[in-house]
Motif scaffolding. Structure first.
Motif, PDB file in Angstrom:
ATOM      1  N   VAL A  78     -12.293  -1.396 -34.323  1.00  0.00           N
ATOM      2  CA  VAL A  78     -11.879  -1.226 -33.198  1.00  0.00           C
ATOM      3  C   VAL A  78     -10.457  -0.824 -33.109  1.00  0.00           C
ATOM      4  N   THR A  79     -10.282   0.308 -32.655  1.00  0.00           N
ATOM      5  CA  THR A  79      -8.795   0.718 -32.741  1.00  0.00           C
ATOM      6  C   THR A  79      -8.323   0.865 -31.225  1.00  0.00           C
ATOM      7  N   ILE A  80      -7.117   0.233 -30.742  1.00  0.00           N
ATOM      8  CA  ILE A  80      -6.578   0.474 -29.290  1.00  0.00           C
ATOM      9  C   ILE A  80      -5.512   1.611 -29.358  1.00  0.00           C
ATOM     10  N   ILE A  81      -5.768   2.549 -28.658  1.00  0.00           N
ATOM     11  CA  ILE A  81      -4.572   3.461 -28.524  1.00  0.00           C
ATOM     12  C   ILE A  81      -3.997   3.637 -27.124  1.00  0.00           C
ATOM     13  N   ARG A  82      -2.901   4.163 -27.160  1.00  0.00           N
ATOM     14  CA  ARG A  82      -1.913   4.327 -25.786  1.00  0.00           C
ATOM     15  C   ARG A  82      -2.039   3.245 -25.106  1.00  0.00           C
ATOM     16  N   GLY A  83      -1.388   2.234 -25.661  1.00  0.00           N
ATOM     17  CA  GLY A  83      -1.234   0.869 -25.150  1.00  0.00           C
ATOM     18  C   GLY A  83      -0.702  -0.073 -26.270  1.00  0.00           C
ATOM     19  N   GLY A  84      -0.713  -1.489 -25.932  1.00  0.00           N
ATOM     20  CA  GLY A  84      -0.167  -2.452 -26.576  1.00  0.00           C
ATOM     21  C   GLY A  84      -0.730  -3.582 -26.042  1.00  0.00           C
ATOM     22  N   LEU A  85      -0.557  -4.821 -26.828  1.00  0.00           N
ATOM     23  CA  LEU A  85      -1.375  -6.308 -26.531  1.00  0.00           C
ATOM     24  C   LEU A  85       0.222  -7.093 -26.195  1.00  0.00           C
ATOM     25  N   ASP A  86       0.073  -7.680 -25.032  1.00  0.00           N
ATOM     26  CA  ASP A  86       1.212  -8.741 -24.616  1.00  0.00           C
ATOM     27  C   ASP A  86       0.225 -10.192 -24.604  1.00  0.00           C
ATOM     28  N   LEU A  87       0.711 -10.940 -25.553  1.00  0.00           N
ATOM     29  CA  LEU A  87      -0.070 -12.289 -25.580  1.00  0.00           C
ATOM     30  C   LEU A  87       1.012 -13.357 -24.849  1.00  0.00           C
ATOM     31  N   LYS A  88       0.768 -13.862 -23.702  1.00  0.00           N
ATOM     32  CA  LYS A  88       1.173 -14.986 -23.053  1.00  0.00           C
ATOM     33  C   LYS A  88       0.674 -16.314 -23.060  1.00  0.00           C
ATOM     34  N   GLY A  89      -0.636 -16.611 -23.729  1.00  0.00           N
ATOM     35  CA  GLY A  89      -1.059 -17.598 -23.982  1.00  0.00           C
ATOM     36  C   GLY A  89      -1.015 -18.444 -25.107  1.00  0.00           C
ATOM     37  N   HIS A  90      -1.779 -19.380 -25.265  1.00  0.00           N
ATOM     38  CA  HIS A  90      -1.513 -20.180 -26.444  1.00  0.00           C
ATOM     39  C   HIS A  90      -3.083 -20.485 -27.123  1.00  0.00           C
ATOM     40  N   ASP A  91      -3.135 -20.919 -28.285  1.00  0.00           N
ATOM     41  CA  ASP A  91      -4.238 -21.138 -29.325  1.00  0.00           C
ATOM     42  C   ASP A  91      -4.876 -19.991 -29.319  1.00  0.00           C
ATOM     43  N   VAL A  92      -4.374 -18.841 -29.658  1.00  0.00           N
ATOM     44  CA  VAL A  92      -5.186 -17.506 -29.830  1.00  0.00           C
ATOM     45  C   VAL A  92      -5.072 -17.311 -31.233  1.00  0.00           C
ATOM     46  N   LYS A  93      -6.137 -16.595 -31.820  1.00  0.00           N
ATOM     47  CA  LYS A  93      -6.195 -15.958 -33.180  1.00  0.00           C
ATOM     48  C   LYS A  93      -6.824 -14.536 -33.034  1.00  0.00           C
ATOM     49  N   ILE A  94      -6.094 -13.651 -33.456  1.00  0.00           N
ATOM     50  CA  ILE A  94      -6.436 -12.224 -33.691  1.00  0.00           C
ATOM     51  C   ILE A  94      -6.690 -11.645 -34.959  1.00  0.00           C
ATOM     52  N   SER A  95      -7.833 -11.065 -35.281  1.00  0.00           N
ATOM     53  CA  SER A  95      -8.110 -10.643 -36.506  1.00  0.00           C
ATOM     54  C   SER A  95      -8.745  -9.024 -36.546  1.00  0.00           C
ATOM     55  N   HIS A  96      -8.085  -8.393 -37.584  1.00  0.00           N
ATOM     56  CA  HIS A  96      -9.021  -6.941 -37.799  1.00  0.00           C
ATOM     57  C   HIS A  96      -9.010  -6.064 -36.608  1.00  0.00           C
ATOM     58  N   ILE A  97      -7.613  -6.009 -35.691  1.00  0.00           N
ATOM     59  CA  ILE A  97      -7.641  -5.173 -34.842  1.00  0.00           C
ATOM     60  C   ILE A  97      -6.600  -4.015 -35.183  1.00  0.00           C
ATOM     61  N   ARG A  98      -6.983  -2.850 -34.850  1.00  0.00           N
ATOM     62  CA  ARG A  98      -5.811  -1.648 -34.999  1.00  0.00           C
ATOM     63  C   ARG A  98      -5.179  -1.552 -33.617  1.00  0.00           C
ATOM     64  N   VAL A  99      -3.803  -1.163 -33.503  1.00  0.00           N
ATOM     65  CA  VAL A  99      -3.133  -0.805 -32.362  1.00  0.00           C
ATOM     66  C   VAL A  99      -2.450   0.370 -32.627  1.00  0.00           C
ATOM     67  N   MET A 100      -2.504   1.454 -32.151  1.00  0.00           N
ATOM     68  CA  MET A 100      -1.834   2.520 -32.152  1.00  0.00           C
ATOM     69  C   MET A 100      -1.330   3.115 -30.839  1.00  0.00           C
ATOM     70  N   THR A 101      -0.010   2.745 -30.589  1.00  0.00           N
ATOM     71  CA  THR A 101       0.813   2.883 -29.270  1.00  0.00           C
ATOM     72  C   THR A 101       0.931   4.545 -28.816  1.00  0.00           C
TER      73      THR A 101
END
Length: 423
Positions: A78-101
């Motif tokens: 999974v690749t996320i394009i034309r954007g990004g991730l803003d994490l405001k929560g807690h107890d979160v684990k993110i693995s093996h994602i591509r982000v290309m803003t």
């Protein structure tokens, strides 16, 4: 796929329900957005692979107790394009994602300024084996308010804390693009008073500055990271009076063990590993760190910008615990790290391969536009069911030991002619 043995700050959504992502649409039923907005403990798995186009927006993650398991997606992941991730929560684990803003054709200084990834007053977070490219602000950061509360303890509780970045690529932050402040190729910003921030086995490459920038009073541990081709600054610390006026200064802390910095085509001659600016002091512990120029000759370890009274205070022992981390000697780090860093090392994306080859071969440079290196990827969407019984759900690893799309042997991005020549 993780080398660390130290305890993680969270297990995310472990033990909660499984939510399947079944569409590459930016929102709606079955989307990643719907999954992260769901409440309660949950693990997000993928029954689709390909590109999620955020259409120049930012996906905000507010709800806690979440695991995003990109390793479950069918190839190409999974690749996320034309954007990004803003994490405001807690107890979160993110693995093996591509982000290309990417700048996405926006005019210079026009105001499109997304991070590829940032925490915003988040806490107890693990971000591992992700690939972050082409941010307009930072590629991989930790942010939040500086002074919420009346005491230092309250300030630190109210901003980002206890964040682990492990085995990620943060590369090619765009320089002369659409950020309203002008040049903004940046790796990672650790905002004032953020604490418990750990960088373990990450690669920063082709960012003009901030690999990372640690702001006033922040506390950071750096173990076995590589910084390739920083432009004008690599690791730097800055408590700015303009931002702290009216508040008592707090000494920042950086513990750096077994890190490597190597100059590249964009690096200013004689660039130090660490530079200090601003007014506030930095407590600094350094062991087995290497800085070399483009040809492997030793380069300075320390310098400063600004004629101020800020001091680097050498610490006799680590300022953060390094217990439990597998620490590779800096002289052996580069080959070891390039084999494992980034998203889905068993099933690498073309831009990840390109970046790793650039580092290994001493190539590449800071860029202004993603089009210079080929632009956004357009892989064909794929589908495959997620079968729970085939996975160890506590670790999100396949029981067979074989990940979706796993390839044997070396992974190269070959042109048509290259392929013919290798027959």
């Amino acid at each position: 796929m993780c080398a660390a043995q130290a305890a993680d700050p969270t297990t995310g959504g472990d033990g909660g329900r499984i939510i399947r992502v079944t569409t590459l649409a930016k929102d709606g039923p079955g989307s990643l957005k719907a999954a992260v907005e769901a409440k309660g403990k949950r693990t997000v798995v993928f029954e689709v692979g390909g590109v999620i186009d955020l259409e120049r927006s930012v996906l905000q993650i507010d709800e806690p107790y979440l695991t995003i398991a990109g390793q479950t997606a069918p190839s190409p992941g999974v690749t996320i394009i034309r954007g990004g991730l803003d994490l405001k929560g807690h107890d979160v684990k993110i693995s093996h994602i591509r982000v290309m803003t990417g700048v996405d054709g926006q005019p210079r200084l026009s105001g499109w300024e997304a991070d590829a990834f940032s925490t915003v007053a988040a806490h107890h977070v693990v971000v591992e084996h992700c690939s972050f490219f082409w941010a307009i602000d930072e590629n991989m950061s930790t942010s939040g308010p500086r002074f919420n509360g009346k005491t230092l303890k309250e300030w630190r509780a109210a901003t980002s804390h206890d964040i682990l970045f492990r085995e990620n690529i943060a590369a090619e932050g765009l320089a002369d693009a659409s950020h309203p402040k002008g040049e903004h190729s940046k790796g990672s910003l650790i905002h004032d008073n953020a604490t418990g921030i750990v960088f373990y086995r990450n690669l920063w490459a082709h960012n003009m500055e901030r690999s990372p920038l640690v702001k006033g009073g922040a506390q950071v541990l750096m173990v076995n990271n590589m910084i390739y081709d920083p432009g004008r600054r690599a690791v730097h610390y800055n408590l700015m009076n303009l931002e702290w006026e009216g508040h008592p200064y707090v000494t920042g802390e950086i513990t750096a063990v077994g890190n490597v910095m190597r100059a590249g085509n964009s690096t200013a001659p004689g660039l130090p590993f660490l530079t200090i600016g601003g007014d506030g002091d930095l407590a600094w512990f350094s062991k087995d760190n290497i800085n070399v120029d483009r040809w492997g000759n030793p380069a300075p370890m320390m310098g400063r910008y600004g004629v101020t009274k800020a001091k680097v205070i050498e610490a006799p022992a680590p300022l953060a615990s390094i217990e439990g981390y597998r620490i590779t000697p800096a002289a052996d780090l580069e080959t070891d790290l390039l084999a494992s860093v980034g998203a889905r090392p068993w099933d690498r994306a073309p831009d990840d391969i390109r970046m790793l080859f650039f580092v290994a071969e001493g190539r590449g440079a800071v860029i202004d536009d993603e089009k210079v290196v080929g632009g956004y990827p357009h892989p064909a969407p794929t589908r495959a069911a997620f079968v729970e019984k085939d996975w160890n759900l506590a670790t999100m690893t396949p029981k067979s030991g074989v990940y979706p799309g796993q390839k044997a042997g070396p992974q190269e991005k070959l042109s048509g002619r290259d392929k013919e020549m290798r027959k």
